[in-house]
Write a protein that holds these residues in place. Sequence first.
Motif, PDB file in Angstrom:
ATOM      1  N   VAL A   1       0.775  -1.208   0.105  1.00 52.08           N
ATOM      2  CA  VAL A   1      -0.131  -0.087  -0.062  1.00 52.08           C
ATOM      3  C   VAL A   1       0.914   1.160  -0.061  1.00 52.08           C
ATOM      4  N   MET A   2       0.520   2.119  -0.785  1.00 51.92           N
ATOM      5  CA  MET A   2       1.373   3.694  -0.835  1.00 51.92           C
ATOM      6  C   MET A   2       0.225   4.578  -0.935  1.00 51.92           C
ATOM      7  N   MET A   3       0.569   5.633   0.050  1.00 49.12           N
ATOM      8  CA  MET A   3      -0.373   6.693  -0.059  1.00 49.12           C
ATOM      9  C   MET A   3       0.506   7.950  -0.016  1.00 49.12           C
ATOM     10  N   THR A   4      -0.041   9.209  -0.231  1.00 44.18           N
ATOM     11  CA  THR A   4       0.477  10.616  -0.171  1.00 44.18           C
ATOM     12  C   THR A   4      -0.285  11.199   0.905  1.00 44.18           C
ATOM     13  N   ARG A   5       0.202  12.165   1.606  1.00 47.88           N
ATOM     14  CA  ARG A   5      -0.485  13.018   2.540  1.00 47.88           C
ATOM     15  C   ARG A   5       0.090  14.382   2.528  1.00 47.88           C
ATOM     16  N   GLY A   6      -0.255  15.196   1.422  1.00 49.55           N
ATOM     17  CA  GLY A   6       0.368  16.371   0.837  1.00 49.55           C
ATOM     18  C   GLY A   6       1.656  16.336   0.294  1.00 49.55           C
ATOM     19  N   VAL A   7       2.817  16.755   0.899  1.00 46.87           N
ATOM     20  CA  VAL A   7       4.029  16.419   0.541  1.00 46.87           C
ATOM     21  C   VAL A   7       4.703  15.257   1.249  1.00 46.87           C
ATOM     22  N   LEU A   8       4.127  14.391   1.676  1.00 47.04           N
ATOM     23  CA  LEU A   8       4.543  13.030   2.455  1.00 47.04           C
ATOM     24  C   LEU A   8       4.326  12.028   1.891  1.00 47.04           C
ATOM     25  N   PRO A   9       5.169  11.134   1.432  1.00 52.68           N
ATOM     26  CA  PRO A   9       4.734   9.796   0.806  1.00 52.68           C
ATOM     27  C   PRO A   9       4.780   8.794   2.228  1.00 52.68           C
ATOM     28  N   VAL A  10       3.848   7.740   2.007  1.00 57.37           N
ATOM     29  CA  VAL A  10       3.902   6.699   2.956  1.00 57.37           C
ATOM     30  C   VAL A  10       3.967   5.377   2.250  1.00 57.37           C
ATOM     31  N   PHE A  11       4.806   4.495   2.472  1.00 55.84           N
ATOM     32  CA  PHE A  11       5.029   3.115   2.174  1.00 55.84           C
ATOM     33  C   PHE A  11       4.706   2.016   3.334  1.00 55.84           C
ATOM     34  N   VAL A  12       3.816   1.098   2.716  1.00 53.40           N
ATOM     35  CA  VAL A  12       3.128   0.294   3.805  1.00 53.40           C
ATOM     36  C   VAL A  12       3.498  -1.236   3.289  1.00 53.40           C
ATOM     37  N   SER A  13       4.201  -1.808   3.975  1.00 56.26           N
ATOM     38  CA  SER A  13       4.450  -3.237   3.712  1.00 56.26           C
ATOM     39  C   SER A  13       3.601  -4.334   4.715  1.00 56.26           C
ATOM     40  N   CYS A  14       2.872  -5.063   4.203  1.00 57.91           N
ATOM     41  CA  CYS A  14       1.780  -5.882   4.936  1.00 57.91           C
ATOM     42  C   CYS A  14       2.286  -7.374   4.915  1.00 57.91           C
ATOM     43  N   LYS A  15       2.368  -7.821   6.105  1.00 61.29           N
ATOM     44  CA  LYS A  15       2.701  -9.306   6.541  1.00 61.29           C
ATOM     45  C   LYS A  15       1.712  -9.941   7.193  1.00 61.29           C
ATOM     46  N   THR A  16       1.133 -11.387   6.925  1.00 63.55           N
ATOM     47  CA  THR A  16       0.556 -12.015   7.715  1.00 63.55           C
ATOM     48  C   THR A  16       1.329 -13.097   8.624  1.00 63.55           C
ATOM     49  N   ARG A  17       2.452 -12.675   9.038  1.00 65.70           N
ATOM     50  CA  ARG A  17       3.139 -13.492   9.777  1.00 65.70           C
ATOM     51  C   ARG A  17       3.860 -12.225  10.809  1.00 65.70           C
TER      52      ARG A  17
ATOM     53  N   LYS B   1      11.543   3.296   1.170  1.00 65.96           N
ATOM     54  CA  LYS B   1      11.329   4.609   2.004  1.00 65.96           C
ATOM     55  C   LYS B   1      12.561   5.581   1.737  1.00 65.96           C
ATOM     56  N   LYS B   2      13.691   5.269   2.089  1.00 62.87           N
ATOM     57  CA  LYS B   2      14.778   5.921   1.846  1.00 62.87           C
ATOM     58  C   LYS B   2      15.222   6.422   0.409  1.00 62.87           C
ATOM     59  N   LYS B   3      15.159   5.348  -0.524  1.00 57.76           N
ATOM     60  CA  LYS B   3      15.047   5.711  -1.905  1.00 57.76           C
ATOM     61  C   LYS B   3      13.972   6.779  -2.625  1.00 57.76           C
ATOM     62  N   PHE B   4      12.857   6.185  -2.257  1.00 54.58           N
ATOM     63  CA  PHE B   4      11.493   6.887  -2.876  1.00 54.58           C
ATOM     64  C   PHE B   4      11.100   7.958  -1.981  1.00 54.58           C
ATOM     65  N   GLY B   5      11.345   8.310  -1.023  1.00 54.09           N
ATOM     66  CA  GLY B   5      10.682   9.099  -0.046  1.00 54.09           C
ATOM     67  C   GLY B   5      11.690  10.241   0.678  1.00 54.09           C
ATOM     68  N   GLY B   6      12.696   9.791   1.020  1.00 53.07           N
ATOM     69  CA  GLY B   6      13.698  10.339   1.938  1.00 53.07           C
ATOM     70  C   GLY B   6      13.459  10.612   3.330  1.00 53.07           C
ATOM     71  N   ASP B   7      14.057  11.549   3.725  1.00 53.73           N
ATOM     72  CA  ASP B   7      13.554  11.820   5.203  1.00 53.73           C
ATOM     73  C   ASP B   7      12.182  12.405   5.416  1.00 53.73           C
ATOM     74  N   LEU B   8      11.666  12.972   4.362  1.00 46.57           N
ATOM     75  CA  LEU B   8      10.124  13.318   4.540  1.00 46.57           C
ATOM     76  C   LEU B   8       9.131  12.112   4.690  1.00 46.57           C
ATOM     77  N   ALA B   9       9.561  10.931   4.180  1.00 50.14           N
ATOM     78  CA  ALA B   9       8.600   9.632   3.881  1.00 50.14           C
ATOM     79  C   ALA B   9       8.256   8.923   5.270  1.00 50.14           C
ATOM     80  N   ALA B  10       7.272   8.491   5.285  1.00 50.51           N
ATOM     81  CA  ALA B  10       6.908   7.636   6.375  1.00 50.51           C
ATOM     82  C   ALA B  10       6.846   6.068   5.933  1.00 50.51           C
ATOM     83  N   GLY B  11       7.502   5.160   6.787  1.00 47.22           N
ATOM     84  CA  GLY B  11       7.629   3.715   6.289  1.00 47.22           C
ATOM     85  C   GLY B  11       6.855   3.040   7.417  1.00 47.22           C
ATOM     86  N   ILE B  12       5.831   2.002   7.122  1.00 44.83           N
ATOM     87  CA  ILE B  12       5.151   1.205   7.937  1.00 44.83           C
ATOM     88  C   ILE B  12       4.810   0.034   7.611  1.00 44.83           C
TER      89      ILE B  12
END
Length: 404
Positions: A317-333, A347-358
């Motif tokens: 799942v990926m989403m954007t909140r204004g200038v902030l990108p959010v990258f989500v990895s989903c695991k059923t374990r 997160k680091k490559k495609f969003g940098g320090d602004l990004a959120a990784g979840i």
Amino acid sequence: MKTLIELFDSEHIYNYLAATVFRPQKVCFLGDYESLGVDVGSASKKYASLMGLDCHFSFVAANSNDYDELRRKLRELILREERLGNECTVDVTGGRDLALVATGSMIPNGTQVIYYDREMNAFRFLGTEKTQKVDIALTCEAFITVAGGAIYSGARNRGFDDAEWKIIRDLVKVYFENKEEWNKFVKYLQQVAKGEDEKVSDNLNVDAPFSFKDGNGKTFTCNEKIMSALVGAGAIRNLLVTPDRKWVGFTFVSGEMANLLVNEGVWLELAVYLAAKESNIFSDVQTSVKFVWDIPSGSESLAEIVSDSTPRNEVDVMMTRGVLPVFVSCKTRVPTNDDINEIYAIKKKFGGDLAAGILATTKYVADNTPIRERAEELGISIIDERDFKNEKIVQRLEKLTELK
């Protein structure tokens, strides 16, 4: 603002933020020789197309360790634009130290300098009290593009109508209520939902043994409780189980629902996706975002890049909140260090320090455990089964994606 001089930075979105807000006629990147490669030109054109920018991009390289060269080239750029009668502004949000110092030396000469203040979420005009609020909606594809990547596959969340989304919302609840038995049940559906050389959606009517063994002696059994829940959700109909529990018949409500129900891993992604949509604070939300770490340039096509050995990734799942990108990895374990490292790298490559990784998981991840400590070290947040059980996903996503 007619001309924007942008000090090229490793934080990709900072290179395009001012252009997106102020929409100048010209954007001139000043950066080192290594960073201003072919990909930057391709990324600039693609980003401008995505965001509807009608500006001309140009690129000037300078030795980032040579103050005199940086100052000379910056001054030449400013003088050139002034001779053309163009108002010229320098954005110092990015850039290396010497480039910033070189720009600072221009301020006494009347050069207009701006800077993005993250806490204010606004551009400040240095030397004045003037500010410009940043109120733009960036897409997921825009963030991938400015980092030199290219999305190459359609997202899974496209194509559902309102009625189908209502069914999906109910199915997400069914999934979490039965998540311990879910994968075993899905494996049964996978066996009975298609004939030889058929796709699942080719025949929506299913008539199959209630329990059977395959050629390897593995037993597959229908879960009547889950089947009844699927009827209640509207995903299947005409459910009939013989009194002796030997045969079961049912009909998928649509090919789309059939394809979803035989997919073991899609429901956690959809749960996060729906929570993001429900919050109404995200500009763009996508699932199964597939991209390569390259961008077409010249005569090269995206198909050629994908077919090569170019690094590629998929974000659940990926989403954007204004200038902030959010990258989500989903695991059923229970998540591992490798899972955290993977989402951190993206997160680091495609969003940098602004990004959120979840990292979202259906399992319980106790506080003060090595895995949570590792995630915290890398700035990765964890959403676990407690958040799903308490229906706090919306609040958690809002909290974890605040611009700080």
